[in-house]
Design a protein around this motif. Structure first.
Motif, mmCIF file in Angstrom:
data_model
loop_
_atom_site.group_PDB
_atom_site.id
_atom_site.type_symbol
_atom_site.label_atom_id
_atom_site.label_comp_id
_atom_site.label_asym_id
_atom_site.label_seq_id
_atom_site.Cartn_x
_atom_site.Cartn_y
_atom_site.Cartn_z
ATOM 1 N N PRO A 1 0.969 -1.187 -0.018
ATOM 2 C CA PRO A 1 0.028 0.129 0.001
ATOM 3 C C PRO A 1 0.793 1.187 -0.023
ATOM 4 C CG PRO A 1 -0.737 -1.682 1.621
ATOM 5 C CD PRO A 1 0.324 -2.261 1.128
ATOM 6 N N ALA A 2 1.933 1.185 0.526
ATOM 7 C CA ALA A 2 2.675 2.482 0.658
ATOM 8 C C ALA A 2 3.299 2.667 -0.557
ATOM 9 C CB ALA A 2 4.010 2.226 1.557
ATOM 10 N N HIS A 3 3.404 1.786 -1.787
ATOM 11 C CA HIS A 3 3.905 1.979 -2.997
ATOM 12 C C HIS A 3 2.769 1.812 -3.976
ATOM 13 C CE1 HIS A 3 7.411 0.686 -0.796
ATOM 14 N NE2 HIS A 3 8.036 1.741 -1.448
ATOM 15 N N ALA A 4 1.488 1.899 -3.403
ATOM 16 C CA ALA A 4 0.287 1.809 -4.233
ATOM 17 C C ALA A 4 0.404 3.245 -5.442
ATOM 18 C CB ALA A 4 -1.003 1.856 -3.960
ATOM 19 N N VAL A 5 -0.238 2.838 -6.550
ATOM 20 C CA VAL A 5 -0.313 3.660 -7.722
ATOM 21 C C VAL A 5 -1.095 5.035 -7.101
ATOM 22 C CG1 VAL A 5 -1.307 4.367 -9.819
ATOM 23 C CG2 VAL A 5 -0.173 2.012 -9.573
ATOM 24 N N GLN A 6 -0.510 6.152 -7.192
ATOM 25 C CA GLN A 6 -1.173 7.319 -6.613
ATOM 26 C C GLN A 6 -2.299 7.770 -7.795
ATOM 27 O OE1 GLN A 6 1.122 10.397 -5.198
ATOM 28 N NE2 GLN A 6 1.064 9.034 -3.293
ATOM 29 N N VAL A 7 -3.482 8.181 -7.300
ATOM 30 C CA VAL A 7 -4.442 8.767 -8.291
ATOM 31 C C VAL A 7 -5.144 9.965 -7.587
ATOM 32 C CG1 VAL A 7 -6.227 7.238 -6.824
ATOM 33 C CG2 VAL A 7 -6.826 7.863 -9.335
ATOM 34 N N SER A 8 -5.559 10.700 -8.497
ATOM 35 C CA SER A 8 -6.194 12.254 -8.081
ATOM 36 C C SER A 8 -7.594 11.996 -7.744
ATOM 37 C CB SER A 8 -5.789 13.374 -9.163
ATOM 38 O OG SER A 8 -6.814 12.879 -10.343
ATOM 39 N N ARG A 9 -7.840 12.907 -6.785
ATOM 40 C CA ARG A 9 -9.545 12.683 -6.479
ATOM 41 C C ARG A 9 -10.388 12.890 -7.866
ATOM 42 N NH1 ARG A 9 -10.348 13.200 -1.127
ATOM 43 N NH2 ARG A 9 -8.605 13.815 0.169
ATOM 44 N N GLN A 10 -9.909 13.766 -8.869
ATOM 45 C CA GLN A 10 -10.539 14.129 -9.818
ATOM 46 C C GLN A 10 -10.671 12.590 -10.737
ATOM 47 O OE1 GLN A 10 -12.296 16.730 -11.723
ATOM 48 N NE2 GLN A 10 -12.928 14.785 -12.922
ATOM 49 N N GLU A 11 -9.638 11.881 -10.909
ATOM 50 C CA GLU A 11 -9.342 10.757 -11.582
ATOM 51 C C GLU A 11 -10.248 9.601 -10.953
ATOM 52 O OE1 GLU A 11 -5.993 7.563 -13.765
ATOM 53 O OE2 GLU A 11 -5.529 9.308 -12.629
ATOM 54 N N MET A 12 -10.174 9.474 -9.649
ATOM 55 C CA MET A 12 -11.007 8.555 -8.704
ATOM 56 C C MET A 12 -12.437 8.919 -9.287
ATOM 57 S SD MET A 12 -10.794 7.699 -4.776
ATOM 58 C CE MET A 12 -12.121 6.279 -4.334
ATOM 59 N N ALA B 1 -15.946 7.632 8.249
ATOM 60 C CA ALA B 1 -15.077 7.947 7.104
ATOM 61 C C ALA B 1 -13.760 7.763 7.067
ATOM 62 C CB ALA B 1 -15.491 9.745 7.454
ATOM 63 N N ARG B 2 -13.240 7.475 6.073
ATOM 64 C CA ARG B 2 -11.681 7.053 5.689
ATOM 65 C C ARG B 2 -11.220 7.964 4.556
ATOM 66 N NH1 ARG B 2 -9.640 4.119 9.849
ATOM 67 N NH2 ARG B 2 -8.066 3.714 8.555
ATOM 68 N N ARG B 3 -9.929 8.096 4.506
ATOM 69 C CA ARG B 3 -9.268 8.768 3.309
ATOM 70 C C ARG B 3 -8.176 7.705 2.916
ATOM 71 N NH1 ARG B 3 -8.478 14.333 4.501
ATOM 72 N NH2 ARG B 3 -10.547 14.393 3.619
ATOM 73 N N LEU B 4 -8.466 7.509 1.814
ATOM 74 C CA LEU B 4 -7.405 6.381 1.086
ATOM 75 C C LEU B 4 -6.036 7.251 1.087
ATOM 76 C CD1 LEU B 4 -9.821 4.985 -1.651
ATOM 77 C CD2 LEU B 4 -8.919 4.053 0.341
ATOM 78 N N THR B 5 -5.133 6.299 1.423
ATOM 79 C CA THR B 5 -3.729 7.036 1.401
ATOM 80 C C THR B 5 -2.988 7.172 -0.085
ATOM 81 O OG1 THR B 5 -2.542 4.869 1.712
ATOM 82 C CG2 THR B 5 -3.192 6.269 3.736
ATOM 83 N N ASN B 6 -3.536 6.384 -0.888
ATOM 84 C CA ASN B 6 -2.991 6.736 -2.324
ATOM 85 C C ASN B 6 -3.659 8.024 -3.112
ATOM 86 O OD1 ASN B 6 -5.237 5.136 -2.821
ATOM 87 N ND2 ASN B 6 -4.343 4.762 -4.761
#
Length: 165
Positions: free
Chosen positions: A20-31, A157-162
């Motif tokens: 998870p620390a190296h998961a692909v990052q994604v912007s909120r817009q892309e999500m 409520a949770r905030r995804l780290t990636n």
């Protein structure tokens, strides 16, 4: 020699996993764009719900946690609801801190009672309801007003780290 060979196989297998620390990052817009895509991905209709089937070229599970994993690029076939609700994949936040692309999750129970949705925006200025994307039984991918986590239930409520931005 056999033990060394077995250890090498295990190490090679572990090195290919994406932590998870190296998961692909994604912007909120892309999500949000990825979440919206399942509303019409089935020939103009929502992707149907299934805990056993997989959708599209990326092959994500067609249940709620597979849907969130797809939107957040967490890797197919997708994390389970329980894992989405834990560190290091996400961190707890207050409901009042929700931003588009955050998740609201109930990790308690079994595969038929746990659920997770993607927060989009508040439905009113008093924060008594919100718009969310979800993958749900019978309906498949949906966008609707919800009140999960706003009192009397086990949702948090949770905030995804990636997720960035």
């Amino acid at each position: 020699m056999r033990v060394l060979a077995m250890a090498a196989v295990v190490l090679i297998g572990l090195s290919t996993l994406v932590s998870p620390a190296h998961a692909v990052q994604v912007s909120r817009q892309e999500m949000i764009t990825r979440a919206k895509s399942w509303l019409t991905a089935n020939n103009g209709r929502p992707v149907p719900y299934s805990q056993e089937q997989f959708w599209g070229a990326e092959r994500y599970r067609q249940d709620c946690s597979g849907f969130v994993s797809m939107a957040a690029k967490l890797g197919a076939p997708g994390e389970r609801t329980v894992e989405l609700a834990q560190s290091p994949l996400s961190k707890e936040i207050a409901m009042s801190e929700l931003r588009w692309g955050d998740i609201v999750v109930d990790p308690v129970g079994d595969g038929n009672t746990r659920h997770v949705v993607i927060f989009d925006k508040w439905a009113d200025p008093y924060k008594t309801a919100y718009h969310a994307y979800e993958q749900r039984s019978t309906y498949g991918t949906s966008y609707r007003v919800l009140r999960y986590g706003l009192g009397g239930d086990q949702y948090v409520a949770r905030r995804l780290t990636n997720v960035t931005g």
